[in-house]
Design an enzyme around this catalytic site. Structure first.
Site, PDB file in Angstrom:
ATOM      1  N   ASN A 181       0.837  -1.202   0.000  1.00  0.00           N
ATOM      2  CA  ASN A 181       0.000   0.000   0.000  1.00  0.00           C
ATOM      3  C   ASN A 181       0.877   1.259   0.000  1.00  0.00           C
ATOM      4  O   ASN A 181       1.934   1.301   0.648  1.00  0.00           O
ATOM      5  CB  ASN A 181      -1.002   0.002   1.167  1.00  0.00           C
ATOM      6  CG  ASN A 181      -0.371  -0.258   2.505  1.00  0.00           C
ATOM      7  OD1 ASN A 181       0.676  -0.881   2.582  1.00  0.00           O
ATOM      8  ND2 ASN A 181      -0.992   0.230   3.562  1.00  0.00           N
ATOM      9  N   GLU A 193      -2.967  -4.576  -3.197  1.00  0.00           N
ATOM     10  CA  GLU A 193      -3.454  -5.447  -4.275  1.00  0.00           C
ATOM     11  C   GLU A 193      -3.467  -4.703  -5.608  1.00  0.00           C
ATOM     12  O   GLU A 193      -3.082  -5.249  -6.645  1.00  0.00           O
ATOM     13  CB  GLU A 193      -4.873  -5.935  -3.953  1.00  0.00           C
ATOM     14  CG  GLU A 193      -4.992  -6.747  -2.681  1.00  0.00           C
ATOM     15  CD  GLU A 193      -5.254  -5.880  -1.452  1.00  0.00           C
ATOM     16  OE1 GLU A 193      -4.764  -4.728  -1.394  1.00  0.00           O
ATOM     17  OE2 GLU A 193      -5.951  -6.364  -0.540  1.00  0.00           O
ATOM     18  N   CYS A 242     -10.625  -3.344  -4.326  1.00  0.00           N
ATOM     19  CA  CYS A 242      -9.599  -4.250  -4.871  1.00  0.00           C
ATOM     20  C   CYS A 242     -10.227  -5.522  -5.422  1.00  0.00           C
ATOM     21  O   CYS A 242      -9.781  -6.057  -6.436  1.00  0.00           O
ATOM     22  CB  CYS A 242      -8.573  -4.594  -3.796  1.00  0.00           C
ATOM     23  SG  CYS A 242      -7.485  -3.210  -3.427  1.00  0.00           S
ATOM     24  N   CYS A 248      -4.105   0.715  -2.604  1.00  0.00           N
ATOM     25  CA  CYS A 248      -3.930  -0.521  -1.828  1.00  0.00           C
ATOM     26  C   CYS A 248      -2.824  -1.390  -2.424  1.00  0.00           C
ATOM     27  O   CYS A 248      -2.475  -1.266  -3.606  1.00  0.00           O
ATOM     28  CB  CYS A 248      -5.217  -1.340  -1.837  1.00  0.00           C
ATOM     29  SG  CYS A 248      -6.601  -0.536  -1.046  1.00  0.00           S
ATOM     30  N   TYR A 265      -5.649  11.798   1.464  1.00  0.00           N
ATOM     31  CA  TYR A 265      -5.946  10.387   1.762  1.00  0.00           C
ATOM     32  C   TYR A 265      -6.586   9.616   0.597  1.00  0.00           C
ATOM     33  O   TYR A 265      -6.332   8.443   0.392  1.00  0.00           O
ATOM     34  CB  TYR A 265      -6.866  10.284   2.979  1.00  0.00           C
ATOM     35  CG  TYR A 265      -6.215  10.685   4.284  1.00  0.00           C
ATOM     36  CD1 TYR A 265      -4.861  11.022   4.339  1.00  0.00           C
ATOM     37  CD2 TYR A 265      -6.957  10.718   5.464  1.00  0.00           C
ATOM     38  CE1 TYR A 265      -4.276  11.395   5.537  1.00  0.00           C
ATOM     39  CE2 TYR A 265      -6.378  11.082   6.666  1.00  0.00           C
ATOM     40  CZ  TYR A 265      -5.032  11.423   6.697  1.00  0.00           C
ATOM     41  OH  TYR A 265      -4.454  11.782   7.879  1.00  0.00           O
ATOM     42  N   GLU A 323       0.418   5.261   0.630  1.00  0.00           N
ATOM     43  CA  GLU A 323      -0.535   6.279   1.091  1.00  0.00           C
ATOM     44  C   GLU A 323      -0.129   7.670   0.607  1.00  0.00           C
ATOM     45  O   GLU A 323       0.977   7.880   0.084  1.00  0.00           O
ATOM     46  CB  GLU A 323      -0.615   6.231   2.615  1.00  0.00           C
ATOM     47  CG  GLU A 323      -1.207   4.908   3.084  1.00  0.00           C
ATOM     48  CD  GLU A 323      -1.458   4.871   4.585  1.00  0.00           C
ATOM     49  OE1 GLU A 323      -0.881   5.710   5.322  1.00  0.00           O
ATOM     50  OE2 GLU A 323      -2.236   4.008   5.006  1.00  0.00           O
ATOM     51  N   ASN A 324      -1.048   8.596   0.792  1.00  0.00           N
ATOM     52  CA  ASN A 324      -0.805   9.965   0.351  1.00  0.00           C
ATOM     53  C   ASN A 324      -1.421  10.926   1.365  1.00  0.00           C
ATOM     54  O   ASN A 324      -2.446  10.616   1.985  1.00  0.00           O
ATOM     55  CB  ASN A 324      -1.450  10.172  -1.034  1.00  0.00           C
ATOM     56  CG  ASN A 324      -0.979  11.444  -1.689  1.00  0.00           C
ATOM     57  OD1 ASN A 324      -1.436  12.532  -1.383  1.00  0.00           O
ATOM     58  ND2 ASN A 324      -0.022  11.309  -2.601  1.00  0.00           N
TER      59      ASN A 324
HETATM   60 ZN   LIG Z   1      -7.963  -2.425  -1.415  1.00  0.00          ZN
END
Ligand SMILES: [Zn+2]
Length: 272
Positions: free
Chosen positions: A181, A194, A229, A192, A187, A183-184
């Site tokens: 994952n 996957e 996902c 993710c 948000y 992140e930023n």
């Molecule tokens: Zn996901």
């Protein structure tokens, strides 16, 4: 192009199934035909007969289960398949002992009590050896998939949630592509593990996949992919195996079809 890929994949699956049926039918038939022709190890014909019949029965129940929605009968099939698989594994080990206990065998029929029918013995010998080879290869692939999934989690960029996730995708060609994952600060831009893995895999030229392993830091339960996902994975086929991995390496196997029932797929657009 996609249609050609799908039909090629379908043909491959049908071919593998046909080979499986033929091998299991041959095992049972050889066991029955040469039932009394291995006096040195009389369990060998019984072994082939039973493992062939057991394999055919389990395949039959798997087909039956796949045609049913989640109902009491489908659950009964699952339990029956599980019991059958446990029995087949134990029977396989017993058969391996019986095969090697008379190795190398005498095929001389004039040696009345100490011979074994040549075709019967060689079939059992190579059947077991090839099964061991196939199972070992699958286990090696699976162990690598789990290891790379756990490694990918270490790479997660998650300064806000502090919830690292790792994913590893197995392509039909045997390659493993990982993701974590990312992140930023805004948000909503977080991606993710996957989806990172699948985007990487597609960018590297892969579009056909067989399994995905997913892991996070939760120790006391198995955690599945989020809804978004699941939909993204569904874009690339409905027949994925999904392995939910705990940090200690223990796992639960499920399928994308079970995780996202009645899904919207590319097939719905093709039908319009
Ligand atoms: Zn996901």
């Amino acid at each position: 192009m996609e249609t050609t890929e799908k039909s090629a994949r379908k043909s491959f699956v049908v071919m593998i199934n046909l080979i499986g049926w033929m091998v299991l039918i041959s095992a049972s038939a050889l066991g029955i035909i040469h039932f009394h022709e291995c006096p040195v190890q009389s369990n060998l014909p019984i072994y082939l007969t039973v493992i062939g019949a057991g394999g055919l029965l389990s395949m039959l129940f798997m087909y039956l289960k796949n045609t049913m929605d989640d109902c009491l009968l489908a659950r009964f099939c699952s339990v029956f398949i599980l019991i059958l698989c446990v029995f087949i594994v134990c029977w396989f080990f017993a058969g391996t002992y019986w095969i090697y206990s008379i190795y190398p065998p005498s095929y001389d029929v004039t040696n009345t009590t100490n011979h074994c029918h040549r075709t019967l013995y060689l079939f059992a010998f190579w059947f077991n050896n090839l099964c061991v080879l196939c199972i070992s290869t699958l286990l090696v692939f699976f162990a690598e998939l789990v290891a790379k999934c756990l490694q990918a989690r270490e790479m997660a960029y998650c300064p806000y949630s502090k919830f690292p996730v790792g994913a590893a995708i197995l392509t039909t060609g045997g390659a493993i592509v990982t993701g974590c994952n990312v992140e930023n600060a805004s948000y909503g831009l977080t991606v993710c593990a996957e989806r990172t893995a699948i985007q990487r895999a597609v960018a590297e030229g892969n579009r056909r996949f067989t399994a995905i392993a997913v892991t996070c830091d939760v120790k006391d339960s198995f955690v599945g992919p989020c809804g978004a996902c699941r939909q993204v994975l569904m874009e690339f086929g409905t027949e994925w195996d999904v392995y939910l991995i705990k940090p200690d390496g223990s796992y639960k196997k499920t399928s994308l079809r079970d995780l996202l029932p009645l899904a919207f797929t590319p097939a719905h657009l093709e039908n319009n």
